[in-house]
Scaffold this motif. Structure first.
Motif, PDB file in Angstrom:
ATOM      1  N   GLY A 100      -7.139   3.172  14.371  1.00 43.48           N
ATOM      2  CA  GLY A 100      -8.566   2.924  14.520  1.00 43.48           C
ATOM      3  C   GLY A 100      -9.444   3.548  13.462  1.00 43.48           C
ATOM      4  O   GLY A 100     -10.672   3.410  13.521  1.00 43.48           O
ATOM      5  N   ASP A 101      -8.855   4.207  12.466  1.00 39.08           N
ATOM      6  CA  ASP A 101      -9.625   4.820  11.376  1.00 39.08           C
ATOM      7  C   ASP A 101     -10.190   3.712  10.485  1.00 39.08           C
ATOM      8  O   ASP A 101      -9.473   3.098   9.701  1.00 39.08           O
ATOM      9  CB  ASP A 101      -8.721   5.752  10.575  1.00 39.08           C
ATOM     10  N   SER A 102     -11.490   3.482  10.581  1.00 39.30           N
ATOM     11  CA  SER A 102     -12.107   2.353   9.878  1.00 39.30           C
ATOM     12  C   SER A 102     -12.018   2.509   8.367  1.00 39.30           C
ATOM     13  O   SER A 102     -11.882   1.516   7.637  1.00 39.30           O
ATOM     14  CB  SER A 102     -13.561   2.181  10.309  1.00 39.30           C
TER      15      SER A 102
ATOM     16  N   LYS B 125      -9.600   4.046   6.628  1.00 34.33           N
ATOM     17  CA  LYS B 125      -8.236   3.756   6.220  1.00 34.33           C
ATOM     18  C   LYS B 125      -7.960   2.254   6.278  1.00 34.33           C
ATOM     19  O   LYS B 125      -7.323   1.683   5.387  1.00 34.33           O
ATOM     20  CB  LYS B 125      -7.244   4.503   7.121  1.00 34.33           C
ATOM     21  N   ILE B 126      -8.467   1.597   7.304  1.00 35.51           N
ATOM     22  CA  ILE B 126      -8.286   0.151   7.438  1.00 35.51           C
ATOM     23  C   ILE B 126      -8.989  -0.585   6.301  1.00 35.51           C
ATOM     24  O   ILE B 126      -8.459  -1.557   5.749  1.00 35.51           O
ATOM     25  CB  ILE B 126      -8.804  -0.331   8.811  1.00 35.51           C
ATOM     26  N   ALA B 127     -10.164  -0.125   5.923  1.00 32.24           N
ATOM     27  CA  ALA B 127     -10.904  -0.767   4.831  1.00 32.24           C
ATOM     28  C   ALA B 127     -10.128  -0.673   3.523  1.00 32.24           C
ATOM     29  O   ALA B 127     -10.085  -1.636   2.740  1.00 32.24           O
ATOM     30  CB  ALA B 127     -12.280  -0.129   4.685  1.00 32.24           C
ATOM     31  N   VAL B 128      -9.520   0.479   3.258  1.00 30.50           N
ATOM     32  CA  VAL B 128      -8.704   0.632   2.049  1.00 30.50           C
ATOM     33  C   VAL B 128      -7.519  -0.317   2.095  1.00 30.50           C
ATOM     34  O   VAL B 128      -7.206  -1.004   1.106  1.00 30.50           O
ATOM     35  CB  VAL B 128      -8.232   2.095   1.907  1.00 30.50           C
ATOM     36  N   ALA B 129      -6.857  -0.381   3.238  1.00 31.33           N
ATOM     37  CA  ALA B 129      -5.695  -1.261   3.377  1.00 31.33           C
ATOM     38  C   ALA B 129      -6.083  -2.722   3.182  1.00 31.33           C
ATOM     39  O   ALA B 129      -5.356  -3.488   2.529  1.00 31.33           O
ATOM     40  CB  ALA B 129      -5.055  -1.061   4.748  1.00 31.33           C
ATOM     41  N   GLU B 130      -7.226  -3.115   3.721  1.00 31.73           N
ATOM     42  CA  GLU B 130      -7.673  -4.500   3.554  1.00 31.73           C
ATOM     43  C   GLU B 130      -7.986  -4.804   2.096  1.00 31.73           C
ATOM     44  O   GLU B 130      -7.683  -5.904   1.609  1.00 31.73           O
ATOM     45  CB  GLU B 130      -8.895  -4.766   4.430  1.00 31.73           C
ATOM     46  N   ALA B 131      -8.574  -3.861   1.386  1.00 31.85           N
ATOM     47  CA  ALA B 131      -8.879  -4.079  -0.030  1.00 31.85           C
ATOM     48  C   ALA B 131      -7.588  -4.278  -0.825  1.00 31.85           C
ATOM     49  O   ALA B 131      -7.512  -5.151  -1.710  1.00 31.85           O
ATOM     50  CB  ALA B 131      -9.668  -2.894  -0.587  1.00 31.85           C
ATOM     51  N   ILE B 132      -6.568  -3.494  -0.521  1.00 34.75           N
ATOM     52  CA  ILE B 132      -5.279  -3.647  -1.204  1.00 34.75           C
ATOM     53  C   ILE B 132      -4.661  -4.996  -0.868  1.00 34.75           C
ATOM     54  O   ILE B 132      -4.142  -5.700  -1.748  1.00 34.75           O
ATOM     55  CB  ILE B 132      -4.326  -2.506  -0.807  1.00 34.75           C
ATOM     56  N   LEU B 133      -4.729  -5.378   0.396  1.00 35.15           N
ATOM     57  CA  LEU B 133      -4.170  -6.668   0.812  1.00 35.15           C
ATOM     58  C   LEU B 133      -4.902  -7.824   0.141  1.00 35.15           C
ATOM     59  O   LEU B 133      -4.273  -8.805  -0.281  1.00 35.15           O
ATOM     60  CB  LEU B 133      -4.245  -6.790   2.332  1.00 35.15           C
ATOM     61  N   HIS B 134      -6.209  -7.729   0.025  1.00 37.44           N
ATOM     62  CA  HIS B 134      -6.985  -8.787  -0.639  1.00 37.44           C
ATOM     63  C   HIS B 134      -6.593  -8.901  -2.115  1.00 37.44           C
ATOM     64  O   HIS B 134      -6.520 -10.020  -2.653  1.00 37.44           O
ATOM     65  CB  HIS B 134      -8.483  -8.509  -0.502  1.00 37.44           C
ATOM     66  N   PHE B 135      -6.347  -7.771  -2.756  1.00 35.54           N
ATOM     67  CA  PHE B 135      -5.846  -7.802  -4.137  1.00 35.54           C
ATOM     68  C   PHE B 135      -4.536  -8.564  -4.209  1.00 35.54           C
ATOM     69  O   PHE B 135      -4.352  -9.447  -5.064  1.00 35.54           O
ATOM     70  CB  PHE B 135      -5.650  -6.377  -4.656  1.00 35.54           C
TER      71      PHE B 135
END
Length: 210
Positions: free
Chosen positions: A78-80, A82-92
């Protein structure tokens, strides 16, 4: 320099599944190094035993990127941030390596690799070998499933299913075997790619049954 997400996943497993707490500081240092280096610079250098070392941004890959994004999603709780970083990497990874419909008309080393012979959607492996590899689709599927689990966003599950559907079509075309390359006539067979694909398909199947 080594980009260590696979090692991070291993350390996380032995610390949190097997109680080897003495490796927690090593795990923490590896994660911090990731955050200060490729997560910050997006210089996700390809790391393959048959790929020569190149300069910054010359040969990117999404394998280590998706592996680390998956780790962040799995451990976010639920750490927003950390999730935002992961989503940015996935979008890359998606932006650079996923081909949803029309393969690029690149110079190919084989007639079999011409765009009209690709099964899509699919994922390429690295800049230096921009070819549709089943195991690369698997890396994306795993990351999308982890993203769905962490965020609840159905778009991630839909993307995982779309890649999986293409793998199933390619599997049927190749008489039950996941081809290494998502093309009508495969060039070679890599067992590691098949294993990674089967692992991803099983993960997705478990997700959709929940």
């Amino acid at each position: 320099e080594l980009i260590p997400p696979v090692i991070i996943s291993f350390l996380d497993r032995i610390v949190n599944r097997h109680g080897a707490a003495e490796f927690q500081p090593t795990l923490n240092r590896a994660v911090e190094w990731m955050m200060q280096n490729p997560v910050r610079t997006f210089d996700w250098k390809a790391q393959f035993d048959d790929a020569k070392v190149r300069g910054p941004y010359e040969n990117l890959s999404k394998h280590e990127a998706t592996e680390f994004a998956s780790y962040l999603f799995r451990t976010a709780k639920g750490d927003s941030a950390k999730i935002a970083v992961a989503e940015a990497i996935l979008h890359f990874a998606e932006d650079q390596f996923v081909i949803w419909e029309h393969p690029p008309d690149l110079k190919t080393r084989s007639e079999k690799l011409k765009p009209e012979n690709w099964f899509t959607p699919c994922s390429a492996e690295q800049y230096a070998m921009f070819e549709p590899i089943s195991g690369s689709s698997a890396f994306m599927i795993v990351a999308y499933v982890r993203a769905y689990d962490a965020t609840g966003k159905k778009i991630y599950l839909a993307k995982a299913e779309a890649l999986a559907n293409a793998l199933a079509v390619a599997q049927q075309h190749h008489h039950g075997r996941y081809p290494t390359r998502m093309i009508k006539q495969d060039l070679s067979y890599w067992i590691n790619s098949t294993i990674n694909t089967a692992r991803a398909m099983n993960l997705l199947a478990g997700c959709t049954r929940r």
